[in-house]
Motif scaffolding. Sequence first.
Motif, short mmCIF file in Angstrom:
data_model
loop_
_atom_site.label_atom_id
_atom_site.label_comp_id
_atom_site.label_asym_id
_atom_site.label_seq_id
_atom_site.Cartn_x
_atom_site.Cartn_y
_atom_site.Cartn_z
N UNK A 112 0.91 -1.28 -0.02
CA UNK A 112 0.12 0.02 -0.04
C UNK A 112 1.00 1.15 -0.04
N UNK A 113 1.86 1.24 0.72
CA UNK A 113 2.85 2.40 0.92
C UNK A 113 3.53 2.57 -0.44
N UNK A 114 4.12 1.58 -1.12
CA UNK A 114 4.95 1.89 -2.22
C UNK A 114 4.16 1.70 -3.71
N UNK A 115 3.24 1.20 -3.86
CA UNK A 115 2.49 0.82 -4.86
C UNK A 115 1.88 2.13 -5.39
N UNK A 116 1.22 2.78 -4.62
CA UNK A 116 0.02 4.04 -4.95
C UNK A 116 0.90 5.25 -5.26
N UNK A 117 2.08 5.30 -4.69
CA UNK A 117 3.12 6.74 -5.23
C UNK A 117 3.72 6.05 -6.55
N UNK A 118 3.95 4.74 -6.60
CA UNK A 118 4.67 4.30 -8.07
C UNK A 118 3.77 4.65 -8.99
N UNK A 119 2.23 4.35 -8.98
CA UNK A 119 1.21 4.48 -9.93
C UNK A 119 1.34 5.99 -10.17
N UNK A 120 1.07 6.81 -9.15
CA UNK A 120 1.06 8.34 -9.42
C UNK A 120 2.19 8.82 -10.13
N UNK A 121 3.36 8.31 -9.86
CA UNK A 121 4.59 8.71 -10.67
C UNK A 121 4.44 8.42 -11.94
N UNK A 122 4.19 6.85 -12.33
CA UNK A 122 4.32 6.79 -13.72
C UNK A 122 3.06 7.02 -14.62
#
Length: 340
Positions: A112-122
């Motif tokens: 939950x911590x990592x995937x959300x920001x990763x999605x927002x970044x890409x």
Amino acid sequence: MNVKAVSASAVTDLRRGIIPLVGYAVLTAAMDVYAGNRFEVINPASIAAVSFTLTMVFFAGLDWQRHGLPRRATLLAHRGDLVAINITTALTWMSTFYALWYLEPAIVNVIGLALGPMIMTLTGPLLRRHSTVMATEVVVSVAIGVLLAALMWTSFSGRSGLGDVPTRDAVLGLVFSFTCAVGSAVNIIYMKRLHDAGCAADTVLATRFVLMSAVAWVLVALEDQPGLAAALLPGAIVAVIGVGLPIYVLQVGIRYTEPITTSLLISLSPLFAFAMQLADGRLRFSLYTLTGVVGVVVLVAVGVVARRGTAAASAPPGTADRSAPPHEHRTDDERGGATP
């Protein structure tokens, strides 16, 4: 201007912000560990029904106390986004609860911590005009993806804290974890839209849990043995440590700290979850999980620092150190997703 006085004030504000933000990271981790433990004996839908009904009533009462009866014009003006955030909230939280039913808390927390920001970044350039992606962020996102894949392998191979997990449970747990992360990322978008449109935070909090509560009660009605009596106390605890109190301390922390500090402290939550779950008799120490969690936390920190450094370098001369209060630059939700 008294430079020493300004410096002392800044230090005091930082201290005021760090304690609540660390508290937020601890509370989020504690909720995941506690809920995961309770789900062994109580159906997630029952706990969700109790906890979010209490949460909805509390925030609706708070909104009524501050502003009187619901503002019909405001609700109608923002009905589209309010409906959307109800959907994403229900999706995010129900997915979280069922993910915790199948997987160890530290893995659910770090996904939950990592995937959300990763999605927002890409996907940022697609979702927001004039948004750019740094090369460092792309590298960090790919590296996080590799570590998340390693954590998936850990769950499937029986090397996680839960030991041997049936393939079906591991698949369902990971699907729910990813759904939670995606829902959290979309949540941020709608929260930002409502904020920009002038919809008060009190109104959002008073209305965003309606669908979540309704869905949970429908699931309870479909259960053969819902166990509502047993869910009352755990549901109340989750409402406090999982939603109400985290929202409050997060807002306090944001008020006194810079966005980079907020993001870095929130990213500690998976480490707290890993430490806390060692006290749960169901779970064992897993070096594989610890390595993956630490790796993801470090990469998230690198991404945050890189983005902050770029923002500071591109700011007009003399403005980098006089940024507006952090809450004007970022949007957060109660699961810890954040975007600058």
